[in-house]
Design an enzyme around this catalytic site. Structure first.
Site, mmCIF file in Angstrom:
data_model
loop_
_atom_site.group_PDB
_atom_site.id
_atom_site.type_symbol
_atom_site.label_atom_id
_atom_site.label_comp_id
_atom_site.label_asym_id
_atom_site.label_seq_id
_atom_site.Cartn_x
_atom_site.Cartn_y
_atom_site.Cartn_z
ATOM 1 N N SER A 35 37.444 43.765 28.952
ATOM 2 C CA SER A 35 37.270 43.438 27.794
ATOM 3 C C SER A 35 36.296 43.909 26.777
ATOM 4 O O SER A 35 34.994 43.518 27.591
ATOM 5 C CB SER A 35 37.409 41.866 27.545
ATOM 6 O OG SER A 35 38.535 41.329 28.134
ATOM 7 N N HIS A 66 41.454 45.222 24.428
ATOM 8 C CA HIS A 66 42.082 46.289 25.139
ATOM 9 C C HIS A 66 43.093 47.137 24.610
ATOM 10 O O HIS A 66 44.145 46.786 24.440
ATOM 11 C CB HIS A 66 42.941 45.430 26.378
ATOM 12 C CG HIS A 66 41.984 44.625 27.448
ATOM 13 N ND1 HIS A 66 41.493 45.391 28.487
ATOM 14 C CD2 HIS A 66 41.555 43.279 27.580
ATOM 15 C CE1 HIS A 66 40.809 44.375 29.275
ATOM 16 N NE2 HIS A 66 40.907 43.345 28.915
ATOM 17 N N HIS A 88 47.370 42.626 32.536
ATOM 18 C CA HIS A 88 47.079 41.342 33.280
ATOM 19 C C HIS A 88 48.436 40.615 33.786
ATOM 20 O O HIS A 88 49.215 40.586 33.041
ATOM 21 C CB HIS A 88 46.275 40.357 32.322
ATOM 22 C CG HIS A 88 44.871 41.087 31.897
ATOM 23 N ND1 HIS A 88 44.823 41.874 30.727
ATOM 24 C CD2 HIS A 88 43.792 41.027 32.431
ATOM 25 C CE1 HIS A 88 43.652 42.382 30.689
ATOM 26 N NE2 HIS A 88 42.743 41.526 31.657
ATOM 27 N N TYR A 90 48.349 37.451 33.431
ATOM 28 C CA TYR A 90 48.790 36.270 32.540
ATOM 29 C C TYR A 90 49.736 36.729 31.264
ATOM 30 O O TYR A 90 50.022 36.215 30.484
ATOM 31 C CB TYR A 90 47.371 35.703 31.825
ATOM 32 C CG TYR A 90 46.539 36.652 31.219
ATOM 33 C CD1 TYR A 90 46.787 37.033 30.018
ATOM 34 C CD2 TYR A 90 45.200 36.751 32.092
ATOM 35 C CE1 TYR A 90 45.943 37.645 29.237
ATOM 36 C CE2 TYR A 90 44.235 37.683 31.111
ATOM 37 C CZ TYR A 90 44.601 38.233 30.047
ATOM 38 O OH TYR A 90 43.779 38.860 29.395
ATOM 39 N N GLU A 91 49.744 38.304 31.128
ATOM 40 C CA GLU A 91 50.309 38.795 29.971
ATOM 41 C C GLU A 91 52.110 38.529 30.451
ATOM 42 O O GLU A 91 52.828 39.019 29.674
ATOM 43 C CB GLU A 91 50.307 40.219 29.814
ATOM 44 C CG GLU A 91 48.816 40.404 29.152
ATOM 45 C CD GLU A 91 48.448 41.768 29.101
ATOM 46 O OE1 GLU A 91 48.852 42.575 28.004
ATOM 47 O OE2 GLU A 91 47.701 42.500 29.939
ATOM 48 N N ALA A 118 34.858 41.294 32.554
ATOM 49 C CA ALA A 118 34.185 40.363 31.906
ATOM 50 C C ALA A 118 34.451 38.848 32.777
ATOM 51 O O ALA A 118 35.560 38.833 33.245
ATOM 52 C CB ALA A 118 34.682 40.094 30.335
ATOM 53 N N MET A 216 39.813 37.001 35.369
ATOM 54 C CA MET A 216 41.135 37.022 35.054
ATOM 55 C C MET A 216 41.655 38.369 35.579
ATOM 56 O O MET A 216 43.062 38.554 35.544
ATOM 57 C CB MET A 216 41.976 36.502 33.819
ATOM 58 C CG MET A 216 41.368 35.179 33.534
ATOM 59 S SD MET A 216 41.978 34.849 31.517
ATOM 60 C CE MET A 216 40.920 33.186 31.188
ATOM 61 N N SER A 217 40.985 39.137 36.440
ATOM 62 C CA SER A 217 41.564 40.440 36.759
ATOM 63 C C SER A 217 41.127 40.753 38.098
ATOM 64 O O SER A 217 40.570 40.168 38.648
ATOM 65 C CB SER A 217 41.187 41.470 35.530
ATOM 66 O OG SER A 217 39.694 41.626 35.579
ATOM 67 N N ASN A 240 29.913 34.652 29.408
ATOM 68 C CA ASN A 240 29.673 33.209 29.114
ATOM 69 C C ASN A 240 29.140 32.363 30.549
ATOM 70 O O ASN A 240 29.450 32.998 31.647
ATOM 71 C CB ASN A 240 31.121 32.608 28.303
ATOM 72 C CG ASN A 240 32.131 32.850 29.475
ATOM 73 O OD1 ASN A 240 32.693 33.923 29.446
ATOM 74 N ND2 ASN A 240 32.472 32.008 30.082
ATOM 75 N N HIS A 252 37.586 33.845 23.434
ATOM 76 C CA HIS A 252 37.845 35.279 23.622
ATOM 77 C C HIS A 252 36.947 36.137 22.939
ATOM 78 O O HIS A 252 36.170 37.161 23.321
ATOM 79 C CB HIS A 252 39.176 35.762 23.731
ATOM 80 C CG HIS A 252 39.311 37.151 24.008
ATOM 81 N ND1 HIS A 252 39.339 37.323 25.378
ATOM 82 C CD2 HIS A 252 40.006 38.225 23.514
ATOM 83 C CE1 HIS A 252 39.527 38.724 25.538
ATOM 84 N NE2 HIS A 252 39.953 39.340 24.365
HETATM 85 N N1 HPA Z 1 36.802 32.248 32.905
HETATM 86 C C1 HPA Z 1 37.585 33.135 33.334
HETATM 87 N N2 HPA Z 1 37.715 34.328 32.892
HETATM 88 C C2 HPA Z 1 36.645 34.865 32.172
HETATM 89 C C3 HPA Z 1 35.846 33.792 31.707
HETATM 90 C C4 HPA Z 1 35.957 32.459 32.355
HETATM 91 O O1 HPA Z 1 34.907 31.633 31.944
HETATM 92 N N3 HPA Z 1 34.900 34.535 30.963
HETATM 93 C C5 HPA Z 1 35.444 36.015 30.797
HETATM 94 N N4 HPA Z 1 36.632 35.910 31.627
#
Ligand code: HPA
Length: 277
Positions: A35, A66, A88, A90-91, A118, A216-217, A240, A252
Site C-alpha cells: 500500500s 493499490h 488480498h 479480505y477482498e 505496510a 494483512m498480506s 503505524n 488506511h
Molecule cells: N494491522 C494490520 N495490518 C496493517 C496494520 C495494522 O496495524 N498497518 C498496516 N497494515
C-alpha cells in the site's frame, strides 16, 4: 516453466505476448509493492503497464493505494516486473486467486521475489516510517494457499519453510542498506486476514507469540513462492503502531501517508538490490 494450472499458464502467456519479450529474456527479479508504494515503479526504464482487469482470470484491485497492474521494465539491462498492488484475502478472493500473481511471476521466470508491505508495529522499538527486513513469518491464522492445489499440480506436498525469507538475499539487502545509509531493522511478521485492524487484546496476543509487526498480506505469497522454488525477500514499511500501542485510532489514510513518504528511499534501495541479485 513449472508444471502449473491452466489459469496461470494462460495469464502468463497473455502477459508474455503482450510485452513482447524475446524468448531468451527472462525476468530475474520481481517486486510486489504494498500500500502507498506505487511510485516505486519510477526505478524502471522502458515501462509497459498492464492492468489486472485486462489479464485472463484476473479480478480488479479494490483497495485505495493499490492501482492493480503489472509494470514491466528494465534496470540497466535486466528485465524486471513490478506488481503495483496485490489481491488480498479480505477482498473476498480465495487463496488461489490471492496467489495467482505469484504463480504468474514464477511462470515468467522470476528467480528472486521481493515482497513489500505496510505493517503495524507490535515491537515498541519500531516506529512509523521504519523499514524492516522480514526474518520469518507467523501465518497460522490464515488458510494455507497450497490446500488442494499441490495435490493436483505440483510437488512437494509438504514444502519446507525453514529459509522462507532467504538468508542470502537478506545479507545482500543489509549490504545495500548500509551502502545507502538506510537504517534497516529485522523482525517477524504475523499475517492476519483483516480488513478490521486488531483489537488491543489481539495485539497483546500477537506480541506474546514473538511477532514484531502485523499485516494483512505477504504470508500466502511467500508460501507459494517458496513452493515454486523462488528466493524471497520481505520488507515491511511500518506505517503505524498497532492498536492500543498509541493513542491515535487507525486509518488506511495514515498507512498511505506514511508509506508515500518513504517511496523514494525504498525505490533507491530496490534498484540497488536488483542490481546485486
Ligand atoms: N494491522 C494490520 N495490518 C496493517 C496494520 C495494522 O496495524 N498497518 C498496516 N497494515
Amino acid at each position: 516453466m513449472h508444471p502449473t494450472d491452466l489459469k496461470t499458464l494462460q495469464a502468463s502467456e497473455y502477459l508474455f505476448k503482450k510485452i513482447g519479450l524475446p524468448e531468451s529474456a527472462r525476468i530475474n527479479s520481481s517486486i510486489i509493492l504494498g500500500s502507498g508504494l506505487s511510485a516505486v515503479t519510477a526505478i524502471l526504464t522502458s515501462k509497459q503497464e498492464i492492468p489486472f482487469q485486462s489479464i485472463p482470470y484476473f479480478p480488479e484491485s479494490t483497495v485505495p493505494g493499490h492501482p492493480g497492474q503489472f509494470v514491466f521494465g528494465k534496470i540497466d539491462d535486466q528485465y524486471i516486473c513490478i506488481i503495483q498492488g496485490r489481491l488480498h484475502y479480505y477482498e473476498g478472493h480465495d487463496m488461489q486467486t490471492v496467489t495467482l500473481p505469484v504463480r504468474i511471476l514464477a511462470a515468467l521466470g522470476t528467480k528472486n521475489l521481493i515482497i513489500t508491505n505496510a505493517a503495524g508495529a507490535l515491537n515498541e522499538e519500531f516506529h512509523p516510517g521504519d523499514f524492516v527486513l522480514i526474518r520469518d513469518h507467523i501465518g497460522l491464522f490464515l488458510p494455507n494457499p497450497l490446500i488442494d492445489y499441490n495435490k493436483k499440480h505440483l510437488e512437494p506436498r509438504f514444502p519446507d519453510l525453514t529459509d522462507a525469507y532467504s538468508k542470502r538475499l537478506r545479507q545482500i539487502a543489509v549490504n545495500c542498506g548500509e551502502e545507502l545509509g538506510l537504517e534497516m531493522k529485522e523482525g517477524i511478521y504475523v499475517g492476519v486476514s483483516g480488513p478490521s485492524y486488531e483489537t488491543p487484546s489481539e495485539v497483546a496476543l500477537l506480541k506474546s507469540l514473538g511477532a514484531d509487526m502485523v499485516g494483512m498480506s505477504t504470508v500466502p505469497e511467500v508460501i507459494v513462492a517458496n513452493h515454486l522454488s523462488m528466493n524471497c525477500l520481505g520488507i515491511s514499511v511500518i506505517t503505524n503502531m498497532a492498536a492500543g500501542l498509541s493513542q491515535s485510532p487507525l486509518h488506511h489514510e495514515e498507512v498511505l501517508t506514511v508509506s508515500n513518504k518513504i517511496q523514494k528511499p525504498i525505490g533507491r534501495f530496490l534498484r540497488m538490490l536488483c542490481r546485486n541479485l
